[in-house]
Enzyme design. Structure first.
Site, mmCIF file in Angstrom:
data_model
loop_
_atom_site.group_PDB
_atom_site.id
_atom_site.type_symbol
_atom_site.label_atom_id
_atom_site.label_comp_id
_atom_site.label_asym_id
_atom_site.label_seq_id
_atom_site.Cartn_x
_atom_site.Cartn_y
_atom_site.Cartn_z
ATOM 1 N N SER A 142 36.416 36.105 -10.890
ATOM 2 C CA SER A 142 35.939 35.822 -9.564
ATOM 3 C C SER A 142 35.674 37.016 -9.175
ATOM 4 C CB SER A 142 36.985 34.976 -8.772
ATOM 5 O OG SER A 142 36.740 34.952 -7.407
ATOM 6 N N TYR A 154 45.592 33.944 -5.978
ATOM 7 C CA TYR A 154 44.240 33.529 -6.811
ATOM 8 C C TYR A 154 43.575 35.032 -6.844
ATOM 9 C CZ TYR A 154 39.740 31.605 -7.573
ATOM 10 O OH TYR A 154 38.302 31.525 -7.993
#
Length: 302
Positions: A142, A154
């Site tokens: 990401s 995350y």
């Protein structure tokens, strides 16, 4: 001939969202897809959707958080199709919260699914692929690896997945097995924070799928060790390479460093070179292709 004709592909977290889009697209391009999701009902439904469309698929409900379960998933694909040509490590969790308020259980779950799940599936997959002499692994990273607010765990797992991608690509050099990662952006999926509803102009999960199919296919035989960003707007989708970590400027002193000399170095030399923090901290240069015209532009949202 379809891009994935005759290939057997495992896709984790493929019961919905991005994973489902990847599975449907891969199957439409000729792959036999092992649809994995810890939600067995969703995995079964996805596999049935593929077969109803004339594709080839089976489903698996194993959790990638456990190494034995993940290894069994890879073994199930080989047992069913006699080969393993591709693995998409898509399964992921995105806990949210201020860095000091993230719940320990949420932190552990995200690390186990996002990072350990990628490792636990990738290790047995690489063993099979090395013996075959070919294969492609696509990991889910990401742009969050550069740092984003209220999603520290995350972001950390996605940064780790990027580093893992580089290292696996190095270890597998010359084996015929390639490893890349993607950094997708799609509305209504886990690529966005729950606190930021998707806008109507955001790309769809289906628009992300061709990149995964390309990386699984032989058309990308020369591409390995890359993190590829796909995002922007639904009607103006941008693809590009995320830069690898690299050394910045260095200073050298023969007599070592003291607090005073370090302070002077940062005040006078490193100050202008300090890195901005955050995924949206710097605009991204890109080209708009329309017919035979190419327009240069910059966008801090990519």
């Amino acid at each position: 001939m379809p891009a994935l004709h005759g290939k057997a592909i495992v896709i984790t977290g493929a019961g919905r969202g991005l994973g489902l889009a990847y599975a449907l697209h891969a199957a439409a391009e000729g792959a036999a897809v092992m649809v994995n999701d810890v939600d067995s009902a969703a995995a079964r439904a996805a596999a049935e959707q593929i077969t109803e469309r004339g594709g080839q698929a089976s489903w698996n409900g194993h959790s990638v958080r456990d190494h034995e379960s993940a290894a069994a998933l890879i073994a199930a694909c080989v047992a069913r199709y006699g080969r393993l040509d591709g693995l998409v490590n898509n399964a992921g969790l995105r806990p949210e919260g201020e860095a000091w308020a993230e719940a320990p259980g949420d932190v552990r779950a995200a690390v186990e699914v996002n990072l350990l799940g990628t490792l636990f599936c990738g290790i047995p997959a690489m063993k099979v692929m090395r013996e075959q002499g070919h294969g492609s692994i696509v990991n889910a990273s990401s742009r969050a690896q550069r740092g984003i607010p209220t999603s520290a765990t995350y972001a950390a797992t996605k940064g780790a997945v990027a580093s893992l991608t580089y290292s696996w690509a190095i270890d597998l050099h010359g084996s015929g097995v390639r490893v890349n990662a993607i950094a997708p952006q799609a509305g209504g999926t886990g690529t966005r924070r729950r606190s930021e509803p998707a806008g109507s102009g955001e790309p769809t999960a289906e628009q992300m799928a061709p990149l995964v199919t390309y990386l699984l296919s032989d058309r990308s035989a020369a591409v390995t060790g890359q993190v590829i960003r796909l995002g922007g707007k639904r009607d103006a989708l941008s693809v590009g390479l995320m830069t690898h970590p690299r050394n910045g400027p260095f200073l050298r002193r023969a007599d070592g460093w003291t607090v005073d000399t370090l302070a002077d170095a940062f005040d006078t030399f490193f100050g202008p070179a300090l890195e901005p923090v955050g995924a949206g901290s710097l605009p991204v240069a890109y080209e708009i292709i329309s017919g035979d015209r190419v327009t240069l532009a910059r966008d801090d949202a990519l």
